[in-house]
Enzyme design. Structure first.
Site, PDB file in Angstrom:
ATOM      1  N   GLY A   1      -1.745   6.481  -2.335  1.00 59.22           N
ATOM      2  CA  GLY A   1      -2.912   6.401  -3.231  1.00 59.22           C
ATOM      3  C   GLY A   1      -3.977   5.477  -2.647  1.00 59.22           C
ATOM      4  CG  HIS A   2      -3.254   1.281  -2.170  1.00 56.16           C
ATOM      5  ND1 HIS A   2      -1.895   1.132  -2.373  1.00 56.16           N
ATOM      6  CD2 HIS A   2      -3.863   0.545  -3.131  1.00 56.16           C
ATOM      7  CE1 HIS A   2      -1.695   0.347  -3.411  1.00 56.16           C
ATOM      8  NE2 HIS A   2      -2.854  -0.023  -3.893  1.00 56.16           N
TER       9      HIS A   2
ATOM     10  CG  LEU B   1      -1.811  -1.249   1.354  1.00 57.67           C
ATOM     11  CD1 LEU B   1      -2.643  -1.165   2.628  1.00 57.67           C
ATOM     12  CD2 LEU B   1      -2.704  -1.422   0.137  1.00 57.67           C
TER      13      LEU B   1
END
Ligand code: PAF
Length: 290
Positions: free
Chosen positions: A33-34, A30
């Site tokens: 953005g996640h 991750l």
């Protein structure tokens, strides 16, 4: 935060949650953005579920499935910190047991762009996302604009198969130099990393030309190709100006919403990026006299 690896446990945990559920499907490793998807889901839903699954069916035979970066302990720590309620991190055997033979094919919008360069990719994405939607039963699911074609394919699948999950698309998160965040950025050598913002420069140059009044799609493709050509380490797979809904290449003037997109290789690493263009303003109607 509850963490489950089996479908049965995940279903049981989901059934215990009351109120709206937001779902963020991921392949792990991750990045910010996640986390932007998780934060949007948290802002809009009572509970948030995240899946972490490197889906083998969406990788081609010569792609990076084996070397795709993985770090489950780090991912779980990040999600715990975000206040996620439920994590589903199944094994490949749990998702695709022996004898597995059902796949989801989204026609039409899966075919151009990434679909043309990565045969079978969207069949794998649609299949796993459909399975995850059936398991997690979320009210809303969150995807990044960075994978623009994926969002179009999933919206089409949800519409065509009457899946009761709303799709929310969240803007791309970028590093300060414009490079879109991607788990695959870790593959870049320092020289390639320095070269990679050329994708965003190409997209913004085309968007600026559009804002200045250029409406010819091929002229915008030329702008992007010219910017990519300034970077010796970059090899473009495609440069596209497509209709934002059909994803078919626009020939001639841009009259509807359009998507600028490109895929560029730096050594063995392939990066994609895109920018949507607003539809051109309709000419104002002639003023009535009097
Ligand atoms: O965008 C991704 O990370 C993947 O394609 C997804 C949606 C999690 C399906 O494996």
């Amino acid at each position: 935060m509850e963490i489950y690896t089996t479908i049965a446990e995940c279903r049981a945990a989901r059934a215990r949650l009351t109120g709206t559920l937001g779902f963020v499907p991921t392949m792990g490793y991750l990045h910010a953005g996640h986390l932007a998807l998780v934060r949007r889901a948290k802002a809009e839903c009572a509970h948030v579920a995240v899946s972490i699954f490197v889906n083998p069916t969406q990788f081609g035979p010569h792609e990076d499935l084996e070397r795709y970066p993985r770090d489950l302990p780090r991912d779980l720590a990040l999600l715990e910190n975000e206040g996620v309620d439920l994590v589903f991190a199944p094994s490949v055997a749990e998702m695709y047991p022996p004898g597995y033979s059902t796949y989801v094919e989204v026609g039409d919008v899966s075919e151009p762009l990434e679909g043309a360069h990565r045969p079978g990719h969207f069949r794998g994405v649609a299949t796993v996302v459909c399975k995850l939607f059936n398991i997690v039963q979320a009210d809303r699911a969150y995807f990044g604009q960075k994978d623009a074609q994926q969002t179009v394919v999933i919206r089409r699948m949800v519409r065509d198969l009457n899946i009761p999950t709303s799709i929310v698309v969240v803007p791309t998160v970028r590093d300060a130099d414009g490079l879109a965040l991607s788990s695959r950025n870790v593959y870049l050598t320092p020289e390639e990393r320095a070269a990679a913002p050329v994708l965003y420069r190409a997209l913004t140059a085309a968007r600026e030309r559009y804002a200045a009044g250029e409406r010819d799609a091929e002229a915008l493709r030329r702008v992007m190709r010219a910017v990519i050509a300034t970077e010796p380490l970059a090899r473009s797979d495609y440069v596209s100006v497509a209709d934002a809904e059909t994803l078919r290449e626009i020939e001639g003037p841009i009259e509807t919403g359009a998507l600028l997109s490109l895929a560029v290789r730096f050594g063995s690493t392939r990066l994609i990026d895109n920018l949507p263009l607003e539809p051109p303003e309709a000419p104002s109607p002639p003023r009535q006299a009097g």
